[in-house]
Design an enzyme around this catalytic site. Sequence first.
Site, PDB file in Angstrom:
ATOM      1  N   TYR A   1     -15.651  19.990   3.628  1.00 20.91           N
ATOM      2  CA  TYR A   1     -14.259  19.687   3.932  1.00 20.91           C
ATOM      3  C   TYR A   1     -13.547  19.082   2.723  1.00 20.91           C
ATOM      4  O   TYR A   1     -12.440  19.485   2.373  1.00 20.91           O
ATOM      5  CB  TYR A   1     -14.225  18.733   5.122  1.00 20.91           C
TER       6      TYR A   1
ATOM      7  N   HIS B   1      -4.969  16.832  13.208  1.00 24.47           N
ATOM      8  CA  HIS B   1      -3.851  17.125  12.310  1.00 24.47           C
ATOM      9  C   HIS B   1      -3.283  18.517  12.511  1.00 24.47           C
ATOM     10  O   HIS B   1      -2.287  18.846  11.886  1.00 24.47           O
ATOM     11  CB  HIS B   1      -4.308  17.003  10.863  1.00 24.47           C
TER      12      HIS B   1
END
Length: 376
Positions: free
Chosen positions: A332, A350
């Site tokens: 990530y 998000h």
Amino acid sequence: MVRIASALGLVMFSVALLILSLISYVSIKKDFLFGSSSRYPNGGPRMYMFHAGFRSQLALKYLDPAFTPLTSTLTEKVQSNATKWTYNSTAFTQQREDISRYIDIPHNFSLTRGAVRVGQLMHYDYSSHKYVYSVGANFRSLLPEASPILHKHYNVCAVVGNSGVLTGSKCGAQIDEKFDYVFRCNFAPTEVFRRDVGRRTNMTTFNPSILEKYYNNLLTVQDRNNFFLSLKRLDGAILWIPAFFFHTSATVTRTLVDFFVEHQGQLKVQLAWPGNIMQYVNSYWKTKQLSPKRLSTGILMYTLASSMCDQIHLYGFWPFGWDPNTGKELPYHYYDKKGTKFTTKWQEAHQLPAEFKLLYKMHTKGLLKLNLSHCA
Ligand SMILES: *[C@@H]1O[C@H](CO)[C@@H](O)[C@H](O)[C@H]1NC(C)=O
Ligand SMILES: *[C@@H]1O[C@H](CO)[C@@H](O)[C@H](O)[C@H]1NC(C)=O
Ligand SMILES: *[C@@H]1O[C@H](CO)[C@@H](O)[C@H](O)[C@H]1NC(C)=O
Ligand SMILES: *[C@@H]1O[C@H](CO)[C@@H](O)[C@H](O)[C@H]1NC(C)=O
Ligand SMILES: *[C@@H]1O[C@H](CO)[C@@H](O)[C@H](O)[C@H]1NC(C)=O
């Protein structure tokens, strides 16, 4: 008994069928996506792509079904169109005006000493209203007299996100040399990764929870020295500290405030402490159909940059588990420990795929430049 067993058998059979059909669907999709094996003569990476793709395609489909066609053509479009990308200053200026209707960025960038009283109770953007932070004299003494970005203007800026896509990109030199101002997110480490991400930093965000995560709450002399040295490297830069987003920051914020008061005069980093600004930032992005539970730090930095810069290039914005250049699996963050698996944990809060889709659209309109490729 027999009926239960046969019912169970039927269920297991259906699950197996479902898994099989998903696997074949995804492998067809991936072959289509990356074309023939000419790019991968030994055929090795194809296995990689399959595994990485399986997870990310599944995640994408789950999170945003409309997104799959975009990622399928993105490799060709963003990459081969890179030289043809043109900046549209009219559209950018228009966007800056639109944003300024929702938030006064130069003034809301930081709380200022004159505007805050000792004893004032601050609330948090993302926590229940019952949580408060009582402003003390120490905290107030760390606030700037005036917003540090008032009347500051830069030509071309880079906003560097923390995606694993930067690993191996060799974009460090370009980020360090080509821009007038470099924004970074969450105090991300640069020294060790400088070949890929550069080291120049003119502003970075600092979520107080970083103290807990990476500096052991400053409990030992060693932790304090490490933190001091990291700050020393930021001499002259702005440390933007969102202390009033989550009430869970309260304790670490006090530790942080004490540390800065103790070292006043020894550090040249400029502190900025935004107040409760997220509702205004959110209301702008909502007009673009983006309204996640929490906007990412990356798009928040872009929002701030849009009032300070005339042109913005984005690096390290790619919230997926596979590399658009090579098809290989990605972590990530570029600084995640080797072997860290990509998870969709952050994507969900998000809504990163939706955010990325919007940024990509802005790229095609010449509002910003997304750079996903490796640098020469
Ligand atoms: C630039 O943006 C403006 C406003 O969005 C638009 O009217 C114009 O056609 C764009 N110019 C080009 C060259 O794309
Ligand atoms: C944002 O800026 C406006 C205009 O200067 C000011 O009135 C308001 O208090 C500011 N709000 C925050 C949270 O900084
Ligand atoms: C940005 O940071 C670099 C060092 O990291 C510094 O040399 C440069 O002067 C800074 N630029 C601005 C506009 O602050
Ligand atoms: C370049 O991108 C535009 C949209 O941004 C697309 O319409 C066009 O086909 C692309 N050209 C190439 C050569 O990929
Ligand atoms: C990213 O920057 C490098 C170096 O300027 C350039 O070669 C590449 O084409 C850029 N990629 C995109 C997608 O803009």
